[in-house]
Motif scaffolding. Structure first.
Motif, PDB file in Angstrom:
ATOM      1  N   ARG A  19      42.092  56.865  48.894  1.00 56.03           N
ATOM      2  CA  ARG A  19      41.853  55.430  48.556  1.00 56.03           C
ATOM      3  C   ARG A  19      40.598  54.995  49.421  1.00 56.03           C
ATOM      4  O   ARG A  19      39.849  54.122  49.053  1.00 56.03           O
ATOM      5  CB  ARG A  19      42.926  54.709  48.976  1.00 56.03           C
ATOM      6  CG  ARG A  19      42.871  53.218  48.434  1.00 56.03           C
ATOM      7  CD  ARG A  19      44.039  52.306  49.494  1.00 56.03           C
ATOM      8  NE  ARG A  19      44.111  50.919  48.568  1.00 56.03           N
ATOM      9  CZ  ARG A  19      44.539  49.755  48.776  1.00 56.03           C
ATOM     10  NH1 ARG A  19      45.292  49.804  50.008  1.00 56.03           N
ATOM     11  NH2 ARG A  19      44.163  48.530  48.502  1.00 56.03           N
ATOM     12  N   GLU A  23      37.929  53.420  46.924  1.00 59.27           N
ATOM     13  CA  GLU A  23      37.883  52.230  46.817  1.00 59.27           C
ATOM     14  C   GLU A  23      38.207  51.513  48.363  1.00 59.27           C
ATOM     15  O   GLU A  23      39.134  51.104  48.784  1.00 59.27           O
ATOM     16  CB  GLU A  23      39.054  51.628  45.916  1.00 59.27           C
ATOM     17  CG  GLU A  23      38.871  51.958  44.657  1.00 59.27           C
ATOM     18  CD  GLU A  23      40.097  51.430  43.710  1.00 59.27           C
ATOM     19  OE1 GLU A  23      40.704  50.644  44.209  1.00 59.27           O
ATOM     20  OE2 GLU A  23      39.996  52.047  42.371  1.00 59.27           O
ATOM     21  N   ASP A  25      37.623  48.914  49.562  1.00 56.80           N
ATOM     22  CA  ASP A  25      37.899  47.390  49.724  1.00 56.80           C
ATOM     23  C   ASP A  25      37.147  46.696  50.860  1.00 56.80           C
ATOM     24  O   ASP A  25      35.973  46.389  50.858  1.00 56.80           O
ATOM     25  CB  ASP A  25      39.457  47.146  49.976  1.00 56.80           C
ATOM     26  CG  ASP A  25      39.950  45.989  49.752  1.00 56.80           C
ATOM     27  OD1 ASP A  25      39.343  45.054  49.197  1.00 56.80           O
ATOM     28  OD2 ASP A  25      41.186  45.721  50.024  1.00 56.80           O
ATOM     29  N   ASP A  29      31.241  51.508  52.490  1.00 54.96           N
ATOM     30  CA  ASP A  29      31.479  53.005  52.078  1.00 54.96           C
ATOM     31  C   ASP A  29      31.290  53.961  53.131  1.00 54.96           C
ATOM     32  O   ASP A  29      32.322  54.844  53.382  1.00 54.96           O
ATOM     33  CB  ASP A  29      30.371  53.327  50.912  1.00 54.96           C
ATOM     34  CG  ASP A  29      30.479  52.694  49.608  1.00 54.96           C
ATOM     35  OD1 ASP A  29      31.578  51.876  49.441  1.00 54.96           O
ATOM     36  OD2 ASP A  29      29.430  52.717  48.671  1.00 54.96           O
ATOM     37  N   TRP A  81      46.334  51.696  43.612  1.00 59.76           N
ATOM     38  CA  TRP A  81      46.152  52.458  45.029  1.00 59.76           C
ATOM     39  C   TRP A  81      46.985  52.001  46.150  1.00 59.76           C
ATOM     40  O   TRP A  81      47.539  52.979  46.816  1.00 59.76           O
ATOM     41  CB  TRP A  81      44.531  52.289  45.398  1.00 59.76           C
ATOM     42  CG  TRP A  81      43.742  53.459  44.679  1.00 59.76           C
ATOM     43  CD1 TRP A  81      42.718  53.455  43.835  1.00 59.76           C
ATOM     44  CD2 TRP A  81      43.896  55.076  44.964  1.00 59.76           C
ATOM     45  NE1 TRP A  81      42.135  54.686  43.311  1.00 59.76           N
ATOM     46  CE2 TRP A  81      42.930  55.514  44.101  1.00 59.76           C
ATOM     47  CE3 TRP A  81      44.669  55.769  45.872  1.00 59.76           C
ATOM     48  CZ2 TRP A  81      42.733  56.787  43.914  1.00 59.76           C
ATOM     49  CZ3 TRP A  81      44.454  57.051  45.767  1.00 59.76           C
ATOM     50  CH2 TRP A  81      43.563  57.681  44.876  1.00 59.76           C
TER      51      TRP A  81
END
Length: 250
Positions: A19, A23, A25, A29, A81
């Motif tokens: 996750r 992603e 969030d 990255d 997720w």
């Protein structure tokens, strides 16, 4: 049951790793990838420790993994997720909370176990890359990468009783962490600074050094009782039949 709990812990870490990598969030990255890999590595360390060493430290490390995953579930988006990751965490939490590991894990440390300070230093070095990632959620600067990489190498080498790991924890790693703290947000920089001081103090303690440098010196060769050695060989070497040097007897 211990094998099931170990597998659940590793599986939970793997789900969170996917996750955070795919992603992230709230995280950039780079920060999400490092944090995800950290959760996977730490959960795998705890899971393998439960099965192989049967040490209580592995269960405590598992609790630390759960303690990191639950806050992430609270602040990150609750999407598909998030639901899967939270379910994995809660399932592992239930398994760790039960009595099933009482007979599976060793209740007393082995006689030749390193001191607690040495264990905490090794685990602390292992956790540092994740702390660096959390402390810089907007993205990792080059110095963050260097500090995290040095900590990972230090954790590996110190856990294998290599002097370079000990001296890295005593000198290079705290300095790199302090420099990385300057390039972090105020709260993150404070966390990294506290971690640097903790590593420095732990690494310079006597128990941390004894985990690398043994008190008993090693020697080449094998001791042979004088009774098993031919008398002529003892005489040629300058020893009597009881293994004493002749000049010392005089």
């Amino acid at each position: 049951m211990g094998f099931l709990i170990s597998g659940a812990l590793v599986g939970s870490g793997a789900i969170w790793a996917l996750r955070l990598i795919l992603e992230p969030d709230l995280f950039a990255d780079s920060s999400g990838a490092v944090l995800g890999l950290e959760l996977l590595i730490v959960s795998a360390t705890a899971g393998v420790g439960m099965v192989v060493s049967r040490g209580r430290w592995a269960r405590n490390l598992g609790w630390l993994v759960i303690g990191a995953e639950l806050p992430l579930a609270a602040v990150m988006a609750f999407d598909n997720w998030g639901a899967v990751a939270l379910a994995a965490t809660l399932g592992t939490l239930v398994l760790l909370s039960g009595p099933w590991l009482t007979g599976f894990l060793r209740q007393l440390p082995p006689a030749d176990a390193p001191a607690n300070v040495a264990v905490y230093l090794a685990l602390g070095l292992l956790l540092l890359p994740g702390l660096v990632a959390v402390s810089a959620p907007a993205g990792l600067e080059p110095l963050h990468w260097i500090a995290a990489g040095a900590a990972a190498i230090g954790a590996w080498s110190y856990s294998r009783a290599m002097p370079v790991g000990l001296w890295g924890a005593r000198t290079l790693i705290p300095v790199l962490l302090m420099v990385a703290a300057v390039f972090s947000p105020p709260v993150g920089g404070l966390l990294i600074g506290i971690a640097a001081i903790a590593v420095l103090v732990s690494a310079w303690s006597k128990p941390a050094a004894l985990a690398v440098y043994s008190l008993v010196p090693t020697a080449t060769g094998v001791a042979v009782p004088p009774e098993l050695v031919p008398a002529e060989l003892l005489a040629a070497a300058g020893y009597d039949d009881r293994g004493r040097k002749r000049e010392e007897i005089k």
